[in-house]
Design an enzyme around this catalytic site. Structure first.
Site, PDB file in Angstrom:
ATOM      1  N   GLY A 279       0.876  -1.224  -0.079  1.00  0.00           N
ATOM      2  CA  GLY A 279       0.106   0.009  -0.076  1.00  0.00           C
ATOM      3  C   GLY A 279       0.730   1.301  -0.019  1.00  0.00           C
TER       4      GLY A 279
ATOM      5  N   ILE B  34       2.857   2.673   2.327  1.00  0.00           N
ATOM      6  CA  ILE B  34       4.220   2.452   2.876  1.00  0.00           C
ATOM      7  C   ILE B  34       4.929   1.608   1.971  1.00  0.00           C
ATOM      8  CG2 ILE B  34       5.529   1.494   4.776  1.00  0.00           C
ATOM      9  CD1 ILE B  34       3.651   2.852   6.641  1.00  0.00           C
TER      10      ILE B  34
ATOM     11  N   ASN C 260      -3.473   8.466  -5.413  1.00  0.00           N
ATOM     12  CA  ASN C 260      -3.051   9.867  -5.161  1.00  0.00           C
ATOM     13  C   ASN C 260      -1.730   9.796  -4.339  1.00  0.00           C
ATOM     14  OD1 ASN C 260      -3.986   8.895  -2.792  1.00  0.00           O
ATOM     15  ND2 ASN C 260      -4.542  10.877  -2.095  1.00  0.00           N
TER      16      ASN C 260
ATOM     17  N   ASP D  44      -1.618  -2.396   7.631  1.00  0.00           N
ATOM     18  CA  ASP D  44      -2.784  -1.492   7.720  1.00  0.00           C
ATOM     19  C   ASP D  44      -3.611  -1.909   8.906  1.00  0.00           C
ATOM     20  OD1 ASP D  44      -3.977  -2.465   6.221  1.00  0.00           O
ATOM     21  OD2 ASP D  44      -4.433  -0.924   4.879  1.00  0.00           O
TER      22      ASP D  44
ATOM     23  N   ALA E 290      -3.223  -8.338  11.543  1.00  0.00           N
ATOM     24  CA  ALA E 290      -2.170  -9.005  10.616  1.00  0.00           C
ATOM     25  C   ALA E 290      -0.849  -8.720  11.392  1.00  0.00           C
ATOM     26  CB  ALA E 290      -2.399  -8.397   9.375  1.00  0.00           C
TER      27      ALA E 290
ATOM     28  N   CYS F  27       4.383  -6.613  23.179  1.00  0.00           N
ATOM     29  CA  CYS F  27       4.985  -6.318  24.687  1.00  0.00           C
ATOM     30  C   CYS F  27       4.245  -5.141  25.102  1.00  0.00           C
ATOM     31  CB  CYS F  27       6.526  -5.774  24.603  1.00  0.00           C
ATOM     32  SG  CYS F  27       7.441  -7.385  24.564  1.00  0.00           S
TER      33      CYS F  27
ATOM     34  N   CYS G 110     -27.422  -2.120  20.897  1.00  0.00           N
ATOM     35  CA  CYS G 110     -28.629  -1.282  21.462  1.00  0.00           C
ATOM     36  C   CYS G 110     -28.190   0.346  21.183  1.00  0.00           C
ATOM     37  CB  CYS G 110     -28.735  -1.354  22.738  1.00  0.00           C
ATOM     38  SG  CYS G 110     -27.214  -1.046  23.908  1.00  0.00           S
TER      39      CYS G 110
END
Length: 701
Positions: free
Chosen positions: A31, A33, A63, A122, A126, A166, A178
């Protein structure tokens, strides 16, 4: 030396640069990065790169994810990024994989085939998975992330630096059902309702709730409520069927006519199929449902009640939102007026960027997403978007789910959320804001991604050089005076439930190996030196959060791993019931390719894992009492007995007005004892004296 690699070789040095071409890198994520990072490692000279990503290219990616073009939309990010980046350096081998990193084939043995792993993910789930796999495979990892102008790079090395888990991470925000269904109080509540409840009900898969209601009825649930739910389910089914059924005369109003003739009869003047959802707006979603909630008086004792919306009145401009004022009276908050059908049409053209005027189109297309929508604007957008979605269903689409880059679904969620917000007195949101919130979009800035990608490579160099003392946790900050901060790595958290576990791997055929065989084998219970082995005696066994066995329950011991759904890529957690030894994480792997067909179904690791003793939490030892005070600090009690008083903790200087600079002391009922704990002596009466010559005593007026 070629011109392509001259600068990299000069900067990195002969030895490190020579190793890069043989270094096997796993890059997870292609993506924002990931694209920057892939470009960096290709140009730096890393020679063997595996790029894995599950996602496909969306219009909104273009973009900042510069490896993609408009022609690549809907294609695999990993495949397109690898093809584009390969042209930067033909000497680099890039292996793209379009898959989920959590799939079973990407097990510990697969991770162990890499020299370093670079994360450009992201989502939290994962990231945690890759972190655990790197701990199990003992492969260095560089974690990263950005949010707008902020970013972070964290190198992770087992036993030397803290891992991703950690430090506990906040879980993604969820909302009670609700709150979403009955008592929204924030714009996000209404957006979630429109996206996750209303839209799936109308355009998603047809979920048969009849069996669930039958079961609830058998269990003795409230018969009146079940009947109401059945009625609501039938109403939704009628609407769904009408959305998907073409009209007999081919006109778009056919579905609306069928539903309204059946349910309301008198509403045949609506001219588009989307108005059948407007019927839901008028008859249930924005009207009857709210009237039903208003009948529950207890719900509105501490909050303002919602206002039922009237479809006809909103469309004609005569609807007034009357909300109770602070003094209990009713005050009109808004009155929406229109210019008739021309106003509605112009609203639709503006929202969809289809104005007949070129100049108007240019300006409105650029600003429409950020424009504040009136109540009537939202109604017209609701009608228009529903018509478009219904047309797609009739054209052959089975189901339609929300996609932030799908204008039809975004318009529907925007309008439905804002209409619900209006009923509950909640501020509405622009189309752009709804897209950001409903799509769970974290603001992404290309420059931040580029900076983070460069920092990832620098930390990777330290790991490859084994310059562990140079590793830094680097933050990109929104501080012009200090945009970067580098923090020395912390040692692992002793109580971390990931990196402090003991990892091992067994290779087996899950269809032939039982749970007991694996546990006994890993613990060495069948070994020749079983009596001499130091390790846990009574254990419980888990797979993720599932309990598979414990000392008092062994029903699964003789079941195969396959029957327990414990297969390749998963972990068995063997936990010491006495809490004396660290948890053993057993990774399940495949039998070696050259394993004989008649060979054993289980291959144990050698040597067997030896979990360390857990560090017992230190018990705070009580502070020994201070030595007895000298005679000068004693005073005579009324009965001539001698009372010893603790020595003062520090001298207290006299302050202006006689106030004493006391530190924070715990509250006690006795002022005398509180002062004495602070090193002050409280005299019983004005005639009582104390030796003023004592240098450790200060007399306070």
């Amino acid at each position: 030396m070629s011109g392509r690699s001259a600068h990299a070789k000069a900067i990195l040095g002969e030895e490190l640069f020579g190793r890069l071409s043989q270094t096997k890198v796993l890059l997870v994520g292609a993506g924002g990065i990931g694209c920057e990072l892939l470009k960096n490692i290709v140009l730096t000279g890393f020679g063997d790169i595996t790029l894995l990503d599950l996602d496909t290219i969306d219009l909104s990616n273009l973009n900042r994810q510069f490896l993609f073009r408009k022609k690549d939309i809907k294609q695999s990010k990993a495949m397109v990024a690898a093809k584009t980046a390969s042209a930067f350096n033909p000497n680099v081998k890039i292996t793209p994989i379009h898959a989920n990193i959590k799939e079973p084939q990407f097990d510990v043995a697969w991770f162990r085939g890499f020299d370093i792993v670079l994360n450009a993910l992201d989502n939290l789930d994962a990231r945690r998975h890759v972190n655990k796999m790197c701990m199990a495979a003992n492969v260095p990892l560089v974690e990263s992330g950005t949010a707008g102008y902020l970013g972070q790079v964290q190198p992770i090395l087992k036993d030397r630096a803290e891992c991703f888990d950690c430090v506990p991470k906040p879980t993604p925000k969820t909302f009670p059902v609700c709150t979403i269904r009955s008592t929204p109080s924030q714009p996000i509540h209404c957006i979630v309702w429109a996206k996750s409840y209303l839209m799936p009900q109308l355009f998603g898969e047809d979920e048969d709730s009849g069996s669930e209601l039958d079961e609830a009825e058998k269990q003795g649930e409230n018969a009146t409520e079940i009947a109401a739910l059945r009625k609501e389910a039938l109403a939704f089914k009628a609407v769904r069927d009408a959305l998907r059924s073409p009209a007999a005369d081919g006109s778009p109003s056919g579905a609306a006519k069928m539903v309204f003739e059946k349910v309301r009869g008198s509403l045949l003047w609506y001219l588009v199929a989307a108005i059948l959802i407007a019927f839901r707006l008028r008859g249930q979603v924005f009207h009857s449902d709210i009237l039903n909630l208003l009948s529950m008086a207890d719900m509105w004792r501490s909050r303002a009640p919602p206002i039922p919306l009237e479809f006809d009145a909103i469309r004609t401009g005569s609807f007034v939102l009357n909300r109770p004022a602070q003094n209990g009276s009713s005050a009109p908050l808004a009155k929406e007026r229109t210019n008739g059908k021309n106003g509605s049409a112009s609203t639709g053209r503006m929202l969809n960027g289809s104005s007949s005027s070129t100049a108007t189109t240019a300006s409105s297309a650029g600003l429409k997403d950020q424009r504040a929508l009136s109540l009537q604007d939202n109604l017209e957008l609701f009608v228009s978007s529903t018509e478009r979605l219904a047309a797609r269903l009739r054209a052959g689409e089975d189901t339609i789910s929300f996609d932030k880059d799908d204008d039809d679904t975004l318009d529907f969620v925007t309008a439905a959320a804002n209409l619900r917000s209006a009923a509950y007195g909640i501020p509405g949101k622009s189309r752009w804001e709804v897209k950001e919130m409903a799509g769970n979009i974290i603001p992404a800035i290309a420059t931040t991604n580029a900076i983070i990608a460069g920092l990832i490579v620098l930390q990777a160099f330290h790991l490859l050089r084994r310059s562990y003392s140079s590793l830094r946790n680097v933050h990109v900050q929104f501080k012009p005076s200090m945009p970067l901060s580098a923090i020395a790595m912390c040692t692992p958290n002793p109580s971390c439930g990931v990196c402090r576990d003991t990892y091992t791997e067994v290779r087996c055929d899950p269809a032939r190996v039982t749970l007991k065989e694996v546990v006994d084998g890993v613990l060495g219970r069948n070994a020749d030196d079983a009596d001499e082995r130091d390790g846990p005696q009574e254990v419980s066994v888990y797979e993720d959060k599932r309990v598979l066995s414990d000392p008092d329950w062994d029903d699964n011991d003789d079941r195969t791993l396959e029957s327990l759904n414990v297969t390749r890529g998963k972990f068995l957690s063997i936990v010491d019931e006495d809490g004396e030894y660290a948890t053993i994480q057993v990774a399940i792997g495949m039998l070696p390719p050259d394993h004989p067909s008649d060979g054993p179904a289980l291959v144990l690791p050698s040597p067997l894992p030896a979990p360390p003793h857990k560090e017992k939490p230190r018990v705070a030892t009580p502070t020994p009492p201070p030595p007895p005070v000298t005679a000068g600090k004693k005073r005579a009690a009324p009965d001539d007995d001698i009372e010893e008083i603790d020595a003062p903790s520090a001298k207290r200087a006299r302050t202006t007005g006689g106030a004493v600079g006391l530190g924070e002391t715990p509250f006690t009922p006795s002022k005398k004892r509180r002062l004495e704990e602070d090193g002050l002596i409280m005299l019983d009466n004005a005639d009582e004296t104390i030796e003023e010559e004592d240098p450790d005593v200060i007399v306070i007026d």
